[in-house]
Design an enzyme around this catalytic site. Structure first.
Site, PDB file in Angstrom:
ATOM      1  N   HIS A 215       0.822  -1.214   0.000  1.00 15.38           N
ATOM      2  CA  HIS A 215       0.000   0.000   0.000  1.00 15.38           C
ATOM      3  C   HIS A 215       0.855   1.264   0.000  1.00 15.38           C
ATOM      4  O   HIS A 215       0.384   2.331  -0.390  1.00 15.38           O
ATOM      5  CB  HIS A 215      -1.010  -0.010   1.157  1.00 15.38           C
ATOM      6  CG  HIS A 215      -0.446   0.184   2.519  1.00 15.38           C
ATOM      7  ND1 HIS A 215      -0.221  -0.858   3.392  1.00 15.38           N
ATOM      8  CD2 HIS A 215      -0.099   1.301   3.199  1.00 15.38           C
ATOM      9  CE1 HIS A 215       0.234  -0.385   4.550  1.00 15.38           C
ATOM     10  NE2 HIS A 215       0.327   0.919   4.442  1.00 15.38           N
TER      11      HIS A 215
ATOM     12  N   ASP B  25       1.332  -7.813   2.017  1.00 16.02           N
ATOM     13  CA  ASP B  25       1.388  -6.352   1.888  1.00 16.02           C
ATOM     14  C   ASP B  25       2.843  -5.890   1.758  1.00 16.02           C
ATOM     15  O   ASP B  25       3.436  -5.345   2.689  1.00 16.02           O
ATOM     16  CB  ASP B  25       0.717  -5.706   3.099  1.00 16.02           C
ATOM     17  CG  ASP B  25       0.395  -4.231   2.871  1.00 16.02           C
ATOM     18  OD1 ASP B  25       0.894  -3.674   1.884  1.00 16.02           O
ATOM     19  OD2 ASP B  25      -0.347  -3.658   3.677  1.00 16.02           O
TER      20      ASP B  25
ATOM     21  N   SER C  79       3.995   2.151   8.434  1.00 20.89           N
ATOM     22  CA  SER C  79       3.735   1.186   7.369  1.00 20.89           C
ATOM     23  C   SER C  79       5.008   0.938   6.576  1.00 20.89           C
ATOM     24  O   SER C  79       5.642   1.870   6.089  1.00 20.89           O
ATOM     25  CB  SER C  79       2.652   1.710   6.428  1.00 20.89           C
ATOM     26  OG  SER C  79       1.410   1.735   7.070  1.00 20.89           O
TER      27      SER C  79
END
Length: 716
Positions: free
Chosen positions: A86, A222, A651
């Protein structure tokens, strides 16, 4: 999903305290003094110098801020970088087309020549930091207004940045901590030639979609991979075919041993923002006014994007990134509402402030602190309805491409119209390119619907605070149905199509632009959003000073238990352990701190946008083709849990064992602890990570890109 994720500083460096090892985002320069002994007890085997050193290579040299909003890590001697899927989403979407849809199908460069350069992508290396508190606070005094204080501080900051950037070689950033009570400067070096190396297909990289976002158990690959390039001497350089892969000062070895309950885990990264010093009134304002408006506004934008995205792959690509970002925060803010309400966080903060207020009004403290809580509460009472209004309007501006047209392309066109012929000739290529790029990211029928729906929502819901004048006028004339007005505005506007913008560039008219209906509407919305009454301006000034005093007083009185400032996108370290949640029947794992490929396959729904899987994955799971990445129990572990303290901006952060070896990739938190940005819950708060063995299995076994794995240093 974007997620879109500290320190004990000089005033408390000598203060003994009881440390919760899993709470806190710490500055690396204080690790030796504050945290090292506790980390060693938990399993750290590195010296503090091996974590942070100015003179020698250390862990910090392998950690980069990725494109300003995420974290990434260098994992090979040739500048290979690992981050979340992402986090790379925008770059992957930009490089994709309907014919070569890398978002949907994935991409793996066969060699370095096959690595793809997006138009704008950079990584930032952390060089060093230092304390400049005395210098900054030396230029301010208690008689200054907040505006005067800010002006004096900014002037001193400019001097510090110039003194330390070595003629532009480095980026220097001075940041405030503890609500403006302390200041540190950070020196960085940016690399702008960053290229896509590989990404799994979206069915793996975004498996679970919005349904699984912020949820456990998770089963998501991810991750995405990039490479940093520099000139022949290893210096930052603009993109060139002559550039070579960066030879980093340090890169992370990759450990294939897996994890178990209570294993030591530390994470280095760039957490974006926490609000753990936020007063009770601010929490109450968010829960009852700001966040509900954010959620409803985001959902309105998402619904109107989605009905076009579902029509075909080309339209899906146009809005994929904006939709994903909007959806992430939509679910986050709803989770915040639920968690903060459930745990009565505002009530806890109010009790702390009552205790502080009693201390503040003792004779020896009253002159400085006596009115602090009263001033803060007065500010929130005055701005509650404004916060609701601003969040409805903000979501309009974020989801509608035309909402901000007056300050983006429109402003450039106005400058163009005012310029002479020679200047216009110079500006034309840049403006043409700017317009073409902007319209690549818009589908006009969708933009009509998004704008009309958001205007209607704003006009009917943001009623407790004065509305933007044009919206009020149009709404009253049309019973708050904006469809006809918006359609007519698009039909007449310069901005109704790329062709009309190009026609304007050939025959510019300042009068035509300043009377353009979409330009005028956008200007009205932005002007109103940025405006405030004298009463609110004074309240903001008083609040700024009072909040700073609240934090100072909470620390001085030792009423606050927090020993670190809020996150603000500066490099931090958090440490804890692999830690399970209570047993969950949805997870097939023997202990609820990891998930498996078998569990992922159980979620599989053929043709479903969120839960489809490649046929190859189904076959490999059935045949247990896990190769060297299988766990000791024979399964392939996908994601795992730790109790590290992270937030948005983390992240893509590396999860490291006690030797500084890469064991996973942080990508999410759990919704049960969504209040974590405001208050840390040591029982519930978890970090959700991709097991590095699953990452390598996807690359080598699923995708057949073993040459990428071969670059890494693997530790068994």
């Amino acid at each position: 999903m974007k997620k879109l994720v500290l320190t004990l500083l000089s005033a408390v460096l000598l203060t003994p305290f009881s440390l919760k090892a899993d709470e806190g985002m710490w500055f690396l320069m204080f690790i030796e003094r504050l945290n090292h002994r506790d980390m060693q007890k938990m399993g750290l085997q590195l010296t503090s110098e091996e974590i942070y050193s100015i003179n020698n290579h250390s862990l910090k040299d392998a950690i980069v801020q990725f494109n300003g909003g995420c974290t990434a890590e260098v994992i090979s001697k040739d500048g290979l970088v690992l981050t979340n899927h992402h986090c790379g989403y925008d770059a992957i979407a930009e490089l994709s087309s309907a014919e070569k849809n890398y978002l949907k199908d994935g991409y793996w460069a066969a060699n370095k020549k096959g690595e793809l350069k997006p138009s704008s992508l950079f990584v930032r290396f952390f060089v060093r930091m230092d304390d400049c508190t005395k210098r900054i606070l030396g230029v301010v005094n208690d008689k200054m207004t907040e505006a005067e204080r800010e002006k004096a501080i900014n002037a001193e900051i400019a001097k510090i940045e110039k003194e330390n950037n070595e003629g532009g070689k480095y980026v220097v950033s001075v940041r405030s901590f503890f609500q403006g009570n302390e200041f540190y400067y950070f020196v960085y070096q940016d690399y702008k030639d960053v290229r896509l190396v590989g990404t799994p297909p979206e069915s793996l990289g975004k498996f679970g979609g919005d349904t699984d976002n912020w949820e456990w158990p998770r089963h998501t690959a991810d991750f995405s991979m990039f490479r940093i390039y520099g000139d022949a001497n290893g210096n930052p350089a603009e993109y060139s075919e002559k550039n070579v892969p960066l030879k980093p000062k340090h890169y992370l070895p990759v450990n294939l041993g897996g994890v178990k309950e209570n294993d030591f885990a530390m994470i280095l990264g760039y957490p974006g923002r926490t609000n753990r010093w936020m007063p009770a009134g601010g929490i109450e304002q968010n829960v009852k006014f700001a966040y509900p408006a954010w959620v409803e506004g985001a959902k309105t934008g998402m619904d109107n994007m989605k009905k076009y995205m579902d029509q075909n792959a080309a339209l899906n690509l146009i809005y994929a990134s904006k939709y994903a970002s909007t959806a992430n925060y939509w679910k986050n803010r709803q989770g915040m509402i639920d968690a903060l309400t459930k745990f009565e966080t505002a009530k806890t903060k109010a009790a702390q402030e009552a205790k502080f207020n009693k201390w503040a009004n003792k004779a020896e403290n009253k002159a400085k602190y006596g009115t602090v809580v009263e001033t803060i509460n007065k500010y929130y009472a005055l701005t509650n309805e404004k916060s609701r209004h601003d969040n409805y309007l903000q979501q309009l501006l974020r989801t509608s491409g035309m909402g901000t047209i007056s300050r983006s392309l429109g402003r450039q066109l106005e400058n163009y119209a005012k310029a002479d012929a020679a200047k216009r000739s110079q500006m034309l290529p840049m403006l043409t390119e700017m317009a073409e790029e902007m319209y690549k990211e818009m589908h006009i029928p969708a933009e009509r619907d998004i704008l009309a729906a958001q205007l209607a929502l704003y006009a009917t819901k943001a009623v407790g605070y004065p509305m933007a004048p044009m919206v009020k006028k149009i709404g009253e004339a049309n019973n708050n149905n904006f469809t006809s007005y918006v359609n007519a505005a698009f039909d007449m506007s310069i901005f109704g199509s790329l062709d009309r913008v190009k026609a304007f560039l050939q025959f510019p008219s300042e009068g035509q632009l300043t009377n353009d209906p979409l330009y005028v509407l956008s200007a009205d919305l932005i002007t109103h959003f940025n405006s405030k009454s004298d009463e609110i301006a004074k309240a903001q000034n008083d609040f700024g000073a009072a909040f700073r005093l609240l934090v100072e007083g909470l620390r001085e009185s030792k009423i606050a238990t927090i020993k670190y400032p809020d996150a603000n996108s500066t490099l931090r370290l958090t440490y804890g352990k692999v830690r399970s949640l209570p047993a969950d029947k949805r997870n097939d794992a023997t202990i609820n701190n990891y998930t498996t490929l078998a569990g992922q396959v159980k979620k599989y729904k053929k043709g479903d946008a969120e839960f489809d899987l490649p046929a190859r994955v189904l076959e490999m799971n059935a045949n247990k083709e896990f190769g060297r990445y299988a766990d000791k129990d024979g399964s392939l572990h996908v994601n795992f849990l730790t109790d590290n303290d992270i937030t948005g901006g983390n992240s893509g952060s590396p999860v490291l064992n006690g030797k500084g070896e890469l064991i996973g990739l942080a990508f999410d938190g759990n919704i049960e602890a969504m209040a974590g940005d405001v208050i840390f819950d040591k029982k519930l708060q978890r970090t959700i990570n991709v097991d590095i063995r699953y990452v390598l299995w996807v690359i080598e076994n699923f995708a057949g890109a073993k040459h990428i794995v071969d670059e890494m240093t693997l530790v068994k």
